[in-house]
Design an enzyme around this catalytic site. Structure first.
Site, PDB file in Angstrom:
ATOM      1  CG  ASP A 151      -0.368  -0.130   2.504  1.00 54.71           C
ATOM      2  OD1 ASP A 151       0.875  -0.202   2.593  1.00 54.71           O
ATOM      3  OD2 ASP A 151      -1.116  -0.149   3.509  1.00 54.71           O
ATOM      4  CB  SER A 152       4.577   1.778  -0.055  1.00 55.00           C
ATOM      5  OG  SER A 152       4.853   0.587  -0.753  1.00 55.00           O
ATOM      6  CD  GLU A 159       7.807  -0.620   7.964  1.00 57.02           C
ATOM      7  OE1 GLU A 159       6.832  -1.267   7.523  1.00 57.02           O
ATOM      8  OE2 GLU A 159       8.069   0.548   7.590  1.00 57.02           O
TER       9      GLU A 159
END
Ligand code: KIV
Length: 265
Positions: A46-47, A182
């Protein structure tokens, strides 16, 4: 004949200590290039919102956006395993909503879906897996929750390491195929990697994970700024600027098109 990468290969790769490579891709052009380069997993992240749609966060990305990008990537990739992000607002309400959204992404060509959250999403991960759809979990810093987390910051420092580890164990138990870590301290990520049967894929999580993922435009030098954990592997932005400058100059001086690039009667 290209040997397709499939879901079951990733545990095997972990077992054999073969690092897994993953890059984001949002279109057919980059998907073809990264696939030919031998990238194991393409993440339709979704970046997409930040990289292609000009948004300042991922939360504005819709399921329809992700379906279109996933279809483009899957049309071009032959070998790579395709993972598509469930966007913000498409899976949090209940597991039924999550399954419905995951089905849309699979219909568009995804081979697995990724969602953000550890223990709090275990039930949902399990529901999607039960529907026959592989899931990649994403824990540590989770950009869709940036407002709750107070911005992009390292997760799992000090005592909080146990929280991230509990999330990792929960998503494995729920049936996740792999887990993205992350912005987690390298020692924590290495410890989690050793504690799981499923592979870990790090982004800003050090060298002890089973694989690595980066946003392609960061690693290819398309932007003026990258997060500190990103290594730039090519200056594609500079090369593209130079090509555009040369093209503009050639058109303005009528050097392009020359006889070689013109049709004759
Ligand atoms: O959308 C994305 O690019 C991601 C990566 C940061 C893992 O989720």
């Amino acid at each position: 004949m290209v040997k397709k990468v499939r879901a079951h290969h990733f545990r095997q790769m972990k077992h054999e200590r073969t690092p897994i490579t993953m890059l984001t891709s949002y279109d057919a052009l980059t998907a073809r290039i990264f696939d030919h380069a031998g990238t194991d997993m393409l993440l339709v992240g979704d970046s997409y919102g930040n990289v292609c749609l000009g948004y300042d966060s991922t939360v504005r990305v819709t399921l329809a956006d992700m379906v279109r990008a996933t279809a483009a990537v899957s049309s071009a990739a032959e070998r790579a395993f395709i993972v598509a992000d469930l966007p913000f607002g498409s899976y949090e309400a209940c597991p039924e909503e999550a399954v419905h959204s995951a089905v849309e992404l699979v219909r568009a060509g995804a081979e697995a879906v990724k969602l953000e959250g550890g223990r709090r999403q275990a039930h949902t991960i399990n529901a999607i897996v039960q529907a026959g759809i592989p899931v990649v979990a994403h824990i540590g810093y989770t950009p869709q929750s940036q407002n709750a987390l107070g911005g992009a910051r390292v997760q799992g420092r000090g005592d909080a390491a146990e929280e991230v580890k509990a999330d990792a164990l929960a998503v494995e138990k729920a049936g996740a195929l792999a887990v993205v870590l992350e912005m987690v301290p390298a020692e924590t990520a290495t410890d989690i990697t050793a504690s799981l049967e499923i592979p870990t894929i790090g982004i800003g999580a050090g060298n002890g994970c089973d694989g690595q993922v980066l946003v392609w435009s960061d690693m290819a030098g398309m932007t003026d700024w990258q997060p500190s954990f990103v290594q730039v592997f090519g200056q594609v932005g500079q090369a593209l600027t130079a090509a555009a400058l040369d093209y503009n100059e050639a058109v303005r001086t009528r050097q392009f098109p020359d006889a070689q690039h013109s049709f004759t009667n």
